[in-house]
Design an enzyme around this catalytic site. Structure first.
Site, PDB file in Angstrom:
ATOM      1  N   TYR A   1      66.225  39.707  66.290  1.00 12.07           N
ATOM      2  CA  TYR A   1      64.786  39.535  66.534  1.00 12.07           C
ATOM      3  C   TYR A   1      64.175  38.964  65.263  1.00 12.07           C
ATOM      4  CZ  TYR A   1      59.849  40.871  67.236  1.00 12.07           C
ATOM      5  OH  TYR A   1      58.481  40.874  67.358  1.00 12.07           O
TER       6      TYR A   1
ATOM      7  N   ASP B   1      67.203  36.169  57.714  1.00 12.89           N
ATOM      8  CA  ASP B   1      66.012  36.970  57.974  1.00 12.89           C
ATOM      9  C   ASP B   1      66.314  38.384  57.474  1.00 12.89           C
ATOM     10  OD1 ASP B   1      63.930  38.450  58.892  1.00 12.89           O
ATOM     11  OD2 ASP B   1      64.041  37.765  60.971  1.00 12.89           O
TER      12      ASP B   1
ATOM     13  N   LYS C   1      58.624  44.283  55.628  1.00 10.71           N
ATOM     14  CA  LYS C   1      58.839  45.733  55.741  1.00 10.71           C
ATOM     15  C   LYS C   1      58.949  46.482  54.404  1.00 10.71           C
ATOM     16  CE  LYS C   1      60.854  45.426  60.375  1.00 10.71           C
ATOM     17  NZ  LYS C   1      59.952  45.917  61.382  1.00 10.71           N
TER      18      LYS C   1
HETATM   19  N1  PMP Z   1      62.406  39.734  61.450  1.00  8.95           N
HETATM   20  C1  PMP Z   1      63.019  40.909  61.688  1.00  8.95           C
HETATM   21  C2  PMP Z   1      64.490  41.027  61.416  1.00  8.95           C
HETATM   22  C3  PMP Z   1      62.299  41.993  62.197  1.00  8.95           C
HETATM   23  O1  PMP Z   1      62.929  43.139  62.467  1.00  8.95           O
HETATM   24  C4  PMP Z   1      60.915  41.843  62.410  1.00  8.95           C
HETATM   25  C5  PMP Z   1      60.063  42.980  62.927  1.00  8.95           C
HETATM   26  N2  PMP Z   1      60.713  44.041  63.424  1.00  8.95           N
HETATM   27  C6  PMP Z   1      60.322  40.608  62.150  1.00  8.95           C
HETATM   28  C7  PMP Z   1      61.089  39.573  61.664  1.00  8.95           C
HETATM   29  C8  PMP Z   1      58.868  40.376  62.387  1.00  8.95           C
HETATM   30  O2  PMP Z   1      58.123  41.043  61.425  1.00  8.95           O
HETATM   31  P1  PMP Z   1      56.606  41.495  61.736  1.00  8.95           P
HETATM   32  O3  PMP Z   1      56.675  42.510  62.822  1.00  8.95           O
HETATM   33  O4  PMP Z   1      56.123  42.028  60.409  1.00  8.95           O
HETATM   34  O5  PMP Z   1      55.867  40.270  62.154  1.00  8.95           O
END
Ligand code: PMP
Length: 445
Positions: A137, A234, A262
């Site tokens: 994701y 990511d 995060k």
């Molecule tokens: N990349 C990863 C691997 C994630 O787990 C998430 C959110 N869980 C995101 C991008 C998106 O981040 P945000 O919810 O802060 O937009």
């Protein structure tokens, strides 16, 4: 009317982000958070392993981060012009810590970071296609909202997580199985000259934990380098949680771009995109430049202060040593427990992250492997855990996290409570609404 009912009257679905409303817990109202705990509106206390999907690496409301944030709030508000000393310090620190980062930009969320990573990859290469992987994701936006966790038979089909996404965007996204170097070689042989970017979670934590093979990561690096494709790690979940240099430092493979979020600021809203200077320099400060980048709240003083305070604590205190040790204790203890109870289970994870799949081993490598997980039991055990004051998100394939605020006693209680919860599920069976729970469907977080 309850607060949750009031919420549903004025907030679509009653919550402000997908997957905060959990079947069986739709009336959950959070009143307070502290350290390893949260409390609901009725004063019920939970030891929290959900950790807001991962940011709270130090624990909720860490006093040092809270103090730094409050102090910044008294001296500096967002001016929205120029740069602050703290932004420069944070960029210097991030580029020193994370191997791939020569230059870095701040965003407010992880989704913005992945959006801009793909935008600049397309700007740099003049190509359209993006390759992503099953189980990963990367945010809510159109460019990656495809085939988040598609079933094997749907790989290659158009399976968006939302309607309203333009067909050309779906067409430009190719989805491959994770940990499959052959599939990577094939896609490059066929489309190499048109692939702008390959994006992946180096450890797909959005389906618990798939650990990448060295061959898979090396193949990605080699194929991207050969084809002039931008490799994007990511690390929104893995960055800072698994180590100060991210998973890239652990696996020894350096991507071209990295997205972060995060755990950088222990829960304050911040993301970052960084990488090779030649790519990052394509972000012009003017509209119409090779790649445009902006955000009213980017580099917000209080959020930057939270990030600097979090990173300082990660550097100066044995945070990773502690969370790795407790994570290993949780995994080892749970594995022993399931052996003792004779319940087929694979307990896996990495560092502070742990997850139990209810299936026979070995540890899964691909999303397809996870189809063997008994989703009803996965959710059933987690529901039963809440009766013992333990919160692991009761949704299929979600990972759990240990923070610096968790203690050995917390892990002892986790193991005792899990034994009770599993016995209950074995005795009573899984709730009927879970009997047909599929491992498919729904965006990951
Ligand atoms: N990349 C990863 C691997 C994630 O787990 C998430 C959110 N869980 C995101 C991008 C998106 O981040 P945000 O919810 O802060 O937009």
């Amino acid at each position: 009317m309850t607060l949750a009912e009031r919420a549903r009257r004025v907030i679509p679905g009653g919550v402000n982000s997908g997957q905060r409303s959990i079947p069986g817990f739709t009336d959950l109202v959070i009143a307070r958070t502290r350290g390893s705990r949260f409390w609901d509106q009725h004063g019920r206390e939970f030891t929290d392993y959900h950790a807001a999907f991962g940011p709270a690496v130090l624990g909720h409301n860490d006093p040092d981060v809270a103090a730094a944030t409050a102090e910044a709030g008294t001296t500096l508000a967002l001016a929205g012009v120029g740069v602050t000393e703290a932004e420069v310090a944070l960029a210097e620190e991030l580029t020193a810590l994370v191997p791939s980062l020569e230059k870095v930009l701040l965003t407010s969320t992880g989704s913005e970071a992945t959006f801009h990573a793909l935008r600049v990859a397309r700007a740099a290469t003049g190509r359209d296609l993006v390759v992503k992987f099953q189980g990963c994701y990367h945010g809510w936006h159109d460019a990656v909202s495809l085939n988040v966790i598609s079933a094997p038979e749907r790989v290659g089909t158009k399976d968006p997580t939302s309607t309203g996404i333009l067909a050309p965007v779906l067409d430009a996204t190719l989805v491959l199985p994770f940990n499959d170097p052959e599939a990577v070689r094939r896609v490059f042989a066929e489309h190499g000259r048109d692939i702008a970017a390959v994006i992946l979670e180096p450890v797909p934590h959005n389906v618990g934990a798939l650990l990448p093979t060295d061959t898979f990561l090396r193949t990605l690096r080699e194929e991207c380098t050969k084809a002039g494709t931008v490799l994007v790690f990511d690390e929104v979940i893995t960055g800072f949680r698994h180590g100060l240099g991210g998973y890239q430092e652990i696996c020894g493979i350096t991507p071209d771009l990295t997205t972060l979020g995060k755990a950088i600021a222990n829960g304050a809203p911040i993301g970052a995109l960084g990488g090779r200077a030649d790519l990052m320099d394509l972000f012009s400060t003017r509209p119409g430049g090779p790649a445009f980048f902006a955000g009213t709240y980017n580099g917000h003083p209080q959020v930057v202060a939270a990030a600097l305070a979090t990173l300082r604590k990660l550097r100066e205190e044995p945070v990773h040593e502690h969370i790795y040790r407790l994570g290993a204790r949780a995994r080892d203890g749970l594995a022993a427990l399931y052996r003792e109870l004779d319940v087929p289970a694979v307990v896996t994870g990495f560092g502070s992250v742990f997850v139990t799949y209810f299936m026979d081993g070995p540890a899964p490598l691909t999303y397809d492997d996870l189809l063997a997980n008994d989703a009803a039991r996965f959710i059933g055990v987690r529901r039963a855990l809440t009766d013992h004051g333990i919160f692991e998100l009761p949704l299929n394939l979600k990972r759990s996290h240990v923070s610096y605020a968790h203690t050995d006693d917390d892990i002892d209680r986790l193991l005792e409570a899990t034994a009770k919860a599993v016995r209950t599920v074995l005795a009573e069976g899984t709730p009927t609404d879970l009997a047909h729970t599929s491992t498919m469907g729904g965006a990951q977080r």
